[in-house]
Motif scaffolding. Structure first.
Motif, PDB file in Angstrom:
ATOM      1  N   ASN A 381       6.996  22.170  23.154  1.00 52.38           N
ATOM      2  CA  ASN A 381       7.726  23.473  23.718  1.00 52.38           C
ATOM      3  C   ASN A 381       7.372  24.568  22.602  1.00 52.38           C
ATOM      4  O   ASN A 381       6.873  24.527  21.724  1.00 52.38           O
ATOM      5  CB  ASN A 381       9.334  23.143  23.175  1.00 52.38           C
ATOM      6  CG  ASN A 381       9.940  22.146  24.191  1.00 52.38           C
ATOM      7  OD1 ASN A 381       9.912  22.379  25.383  1.00 52.38           O
ATOM      8  ND2 ASN A 381      10.610  20.983  23.466  1.00 52.38           N
ATOM      9  N   ALA A 478      19.206  26.953  23.580  1.00 50.80           N
ATOM     10  CA  ALA A 478      17.934  26.381  24.044  1.00 50.80           C
ATOM     11  C   ALA A 478      17.439  25.161  23.201  1.00 50.80           C
ATOM     12  O   ALA A 478      16.721  25.422  21.917  1.00 50.80           O
ATOM     13  CB  ALA A 478      16.887  27.386  24.140  1.00 50.80           C
ATOM     14  N   LYS A 480      15.276  23.091  24.678  1.00 53.36           N
ATOM     15  CA  LYS A 480      13.549  22.836  25.139  1.00 53.36           C
ATOM     16  C   LYS A 480      13.315  24.146  26.018  1.00 53.36           C
ATOM     17  O   LYS A 480      14.196  24.924  26.165  1.00 53.36           O
ATOM     18  CB  LYS A 480      13.694  21.836  25.936  1.00 53.36           C
ATOM     19  CG  LYS A 480      14.576  21.634  27.080  1.00 53.36           C
ATOM     20  CD  LYS A 480      14.503  20.568  27.805  1.00 53.36           C
ATOM     21  CE  LYS A 480      15.478  20.597  29.062  1.00 53.36           C
ATOM     22  NZ  LYS A 480      15.419  19.040  29.807  1.00 53.36           N
ATOM     23  N   ASP A 481      12.088  24.209  26.334  1.00 52.76           N
ATOM     24  CA  ASP A 481      11.694  25.372  27.169  1.00 52.76           C
ATOM     25  C   ASP A 481      12.340  25.431  28.530  1.00 52.76           C
ATOM     26  O   ASP A 481      12.806  24.337  29.254  1.00 52.76           O
ATOM     27  CB  ASP A 481      10.148  25.373  27.275  1.00 52.76           C
ATOM     28  CG  ASP A 481       9.419  25.758  26.175  1.00 52.76           C
ATOM     29  OD1 ASP A 481      10.106  26.094  24.862  1.00 52.76           O
ATOM     30  OD2 ASP A 481       8.226  25.718  26.030  1.00 52.76           O
ATOM     31  N   ARG A 482      12.508  26.803  28.982  1.00 50.91           N
ATOM     32  CA  ARG A 482      13.087  26.947  30.344  1.00 50.91           C
ATOM     33  C   ARG A 482      12.539  28.481  30.667  1.00 50.91           C
ATOM     34  O   ARG A 482      11.840  28.917  29.898  1.00 50.91           O
ATOM     35  CB  ARG A 482      14.631  26.898  30.431  1.00 50.91           C
ATOM     36  CG  ARG A 482      15.422  27.793  29.279  1.00 50.91           C
ATOM     37  CD  ARG A 482      16.781  27.543  29.494  1.00 50.91           C
ATOM     38  NE  ARG A 482      17.711  28.509  28.510  1.00 50.91           N
ATOM     39  CZ  ARG A 482      18.582  28.001  27.482  1.00 50.91           C
ATOM     40  NH1 ARG A 482      18.857  26.799  27.372  1.00 50.91           N
ATOM     41  NH2 ARG A 482      19.199  28.914  26.747  1.00 50.91           N
ATOM     42  N   VAL A 483      13.035  28.898  31.631  1.00 55.89           N
ATOM     43  CA  VAL A 483      12.678  30.220  32.129  1.00 55.89           C
ATOM     44  C   VAL A 483      13.491  31.345  31.383  1.00 55.89           C
ATOM     45  O   VAL A 483      14.599  31.599  31.866  1.00 55.89           O
ATOM     46  CB  VAL A 483      12.871  30.421  33.684  1.00 55.89           C
ATOM     47  CG1 VAL A 483      12.526  31.756  34.094  1.00 55.89           C
ATOM     48  CG2 VAL A 483      11.982  29.347  34.551  1.00 55.89           C
ATOM     49  N   PHE A 484      12.799  31.813  30.556  1.00 54.54           N
ATOM     50  CA  PHE A 484      13.773  32.550  29.473  1.00 54.54           C
ATOM     51  C   PHE A 484      13.875  34.032  30.022  1.00 54.54           C
ATOM     52  O   PHE A 484      14.891  34.585  29.556  1.00 54.54           O
ATOM     53  CB  PHE A 484      13.054  32.576  28.058  1.00 54.54           C
ATOM     54  CG  PHE A 484      13.134  31.537  27.233  1.00 54.54           C
ATOM     55  CD1 PHE A 484      14.228  31.071  26.735  1.00 54.54           C
ATOM     56  CD2 PHE A 484      11.937  30.783  26.934  1.00 54.54           C
ATOM     57  CE1 PHE A 484      14.549  29.728  25.874  1.00 54.54           C
ATOM     58  CE2 PHE A 484      12.005  29.650  25.930  1.00 54.54           C
ATOM     59  CZ  PHE A 484      13.426  29.166  25.809  1.00 54.54           C
ATOM     60  N   ASP A 486      15.452  34.672  32.830  1.00 55.05           N
ATOM     61  CA  ASP A 486      16.688  34.650  32.984  1.00 55.05           C
ATOM     62  C   ASP A 486      18.013  34.674  32.283  1.00 55.05           C
ATOM     63  O   ASP A 486      18.800  35.486  32.106  1.00 55.05           O
ATOM     64  CB  ASP A 486      17.132  33.135  33.846  1.00 55.05           C
ATOM     65  CG  ASP A 486      16.235  32.714  35.052  1.00 55.05           C
ATOM     66  OD1 ASP A 486      15.699  33.756  35.737  1.00 55.05           O
ATOM     67  OD2 ASP A 486      16.174  31.504  35.420  1.00 55.05           O
ATOM     68  N   ASP A 487      17.353  34.199  30.969  1.00 56.09           N
ATOM     69  CA  ASP A 487      18.541  34.356  29.891  1.00 56.09           C
ATOM     70  C   ASP A 487      18.653  36.019  29.394  1.00 56.09           C
ATOM     71  O   ASP A 487      19.391  36.504  28.804  1.00 56.09           O
ATOM     72  CB  ASP A 487      18.023  33.694  28.437  1.00 56.09           C
ATOM     73  CG  ASP A 487      18.262  32.075  28.890  1.00 56.09           C
ATOM     74  OD1 ASP A 487      18.558  31.708  29.740  1.00 56.09           O
ATOM     75  OD2 ASP A 487      17.789  31.372  27.801  1.00 56.09           O
TER      76      ASP A 487
END
Length: 526
Positions: A381, A478, A480-484, A486-487
């Protein structure tokens, strides 16, 4: 329609940025009193008398700019006024926001209703109709040099008086003539001096200034809250916020910021947990929040004070004192606001600059208990690493936009207008910087909330705990990684809606935490 019983009287009551925004948003009703109408009629009569006498007076019976020595016959004075709106409608670029165009109408009407412009009563009534009915002219964003008035944008603003140009009505862009016909209205025949009175003035610059005052104030207040939250997350020291320090260098902004941050940190278990740590002092981005945020607040206050002078001034030319005295001066020159807006633009950029530094600091992993990149399982990550790339890009873009527009001047009107303010460019640029700042603060808000999480189960003070809960209702922790992205967009919505500030003020009231200082009214009321 108005949702309050309060009424604002154009030309009589004192206009502030807040009141202008309330009128624009329909929460403050505005009117023109009979006393003001008498002044308007008297000023128009003075112009009529000047025309009858035939003595040359600039803009009434002469041409404009370098044509000021060209005499205009009595029969042609009305044609001159409609021609000036058309010939000066040379704006280009994307239209300005509809709210800013509406603010221009409001600010111009305030100036005209002072009774020194020679405007006709029917014309001010039509402008008031545009405001009340929400029929807002389409105004291109580029073309003003900010002196001799905001000529091009103001010309576009008032083309609909002649049945020309376009308007926004019911969220649709329509030909002005079509909307007038739908309301059984006919185009106006402008009398002597009216066209010039309409387009000479600083309302494009000032309307942008109103929005800068509103957006920067919200950013300043929310930056204090987010900065305090970052101090908690990284377990910074509260001592740099003690009043004993700031009384020895008593800038208003510094004192105000320090007191607010200290109040938000009071009662925090997180702060108590490291009270005996061996760290001597924090990096500047934490320790110098009062100095940096405070300096930006002082710049905001300077703009607010100058802008209020402008909102209640007569800024067209010539000024009609009476039928014996008209003065061709320079009250249309945007320099007073142009310089203050450039100062505020720099203040906004610096607020984003130090915010980016705090974000970087949070990623270093040098604060006990807070992992590098704000995520325990890194490698596979990337954590919050790349969010700071975005703030770095935004902060750099803002720095590039900080060259003062008012430092430039290009002669116009064949040299008649040989020094201009470029305040119109500065106003547009300042709003671009503020839009970027909101995005930077949104990312710091997410970063601070992430760092905050590693301090559990310790609790913060009640205000910052409420802010953390506000964020978590929208954006999950968070691990783990995600489409940040959107955050980030959710964080931007929180900042732009002022929800961080509103939540903090509500929590402070409920938990009897005083965020009020002796300078609160100066820095929070506009």
């Amino acid at each position: 329609m108005s949702t309050t019983s309060a009424i604002f009287s154009f030309g009589q009551d004192y206009l502030t940025s807040g009141k202008a925004l309330q009128i624009a948003r329909g929460t403050l009703q505005a009117t023109i009193t009979e006393e003001t109408r008498d002044k308007i009629r008297q000023s128009a009569a003075h112009v009529a008398s000047i025309v009858d006498k035939g003595e040359p007076v600039y803009g009434i019976n002469t041409g404009f700019g370098p044509l000021c020595t060209t005499k205009i016959s009595k029969q042609e004075t009305n044609i001159l006024q409609s021609n000036i709106l058309q010939s000066h409608s040379v704006g280009v670029g994307e239209p300005i926001a509809t709210e800013i165009a509406k603010l221009m109408l409001i600010l111009k009407l305030q100036s005209l209703c002072k009774g020194f412009s020679g405007i006709a009563e029917a014309t001010v009534d039509r402008i008031l109709w545009h405001i009340d009915t929400d029929v807002i002219p389409v105004v291109p964003s580029q073309g003003s040099v900010g002196a001799s008035g905001d000529l091009a944008p103001l010309s576009h603003l008032f083309l609909p008086l002649l049945g020309l140009g376009e308007v926004v009505y019911n969220n649709k862009t329509l030909p002005a003539k079509e909307v007038l016909q739908a309301h059984n209205l006919t185009p106006l025949d402008l009398g002597p001096k009216e066209g010039l009175a309409l387009i000479n003035g600083t309302q494009f610059i000032a309307a942008h200034g109103v929005k800068v005052v509103e957006k920067l104030q919200q950013c300043l207040s929310q930056a204090d809250i987010i900065g305090a939250m970052m101090i908690e997350g990284l377990q910074g020291s509260v001592k740099p916020f003690y009043k004993e320090l700031h009384q020895l260098r008593p800038y208003k902004g510094n004192i105000h910021v320090a007191a607010r941050v200290q109040a938000m940190l009071q009662g925090s278990e997180i702060m108590e947990d490291h009270i005996d740590c061996d760290r001597v002092q924090d990096p500047y981005s934490l320790r110098c929040i009062p100095q940096v945020h405070g300096a930006s607040r002082n710049a905001w206050l300077h703009l607010k004070e100058l802008l209020e002078v402008e909102l209640n001034a007569v800024t067209d030319n010539p000024i009609i004192i009476n039928d014996q005295l008209t003065i061709s001066g320079g009250s249309f020159h945007g320099q007073p606001l142009a310089m203050a807006i450039d100062y505020a633009c720099l203040a906004a950029s610096e607020l984003g600059n130090i915010s980016d530094r705090r974000i970087y600091l949070a990623l270093e992993g040098n604060s006990p208990g807070v992992p590098k990149l704000l995520m325990k399982d890194t490698g596979i990550n990337s954590g919050y690493m790349i969010l700071q790339y975005t703030t770095a890009a935004l902060a750099s873009e803002n720095k590039g936009l900080c060259f003062p527009s008012s430092a430039d001047s290009i002669p116009t009107s064949l040299g008649q207008e040989d020094h201009v303010s470029m305040g119109s460019i500065g106003g547009r640029k300042a709003l671009r910087v503020l839009n970027n700042l909101e995005k930077i603060l949104a990312i710091e808000l997410l970063t601070a909330a992430q760092a905050f999480e590693f301090r559990k189960p310790l609790k913060s003070g009640p205000v910052l705990d409420e802010i953390h809960q506000l964020v978590r209702k929208q954006v999950a922790f968070a691990d783990k990684d995600r489409v940040f992205a959107d955050d980030i967009n959710k964080g931007i919505t929180l900042i732009q809606a002022g929800l961080v500030l509103k939540t903090a003020e509500k929590a402070a009231k409920e938990h009897n935490v005083s965020l009020f200082t002796s300078y609160s009214e100066e820095f929070e009321v506009y």
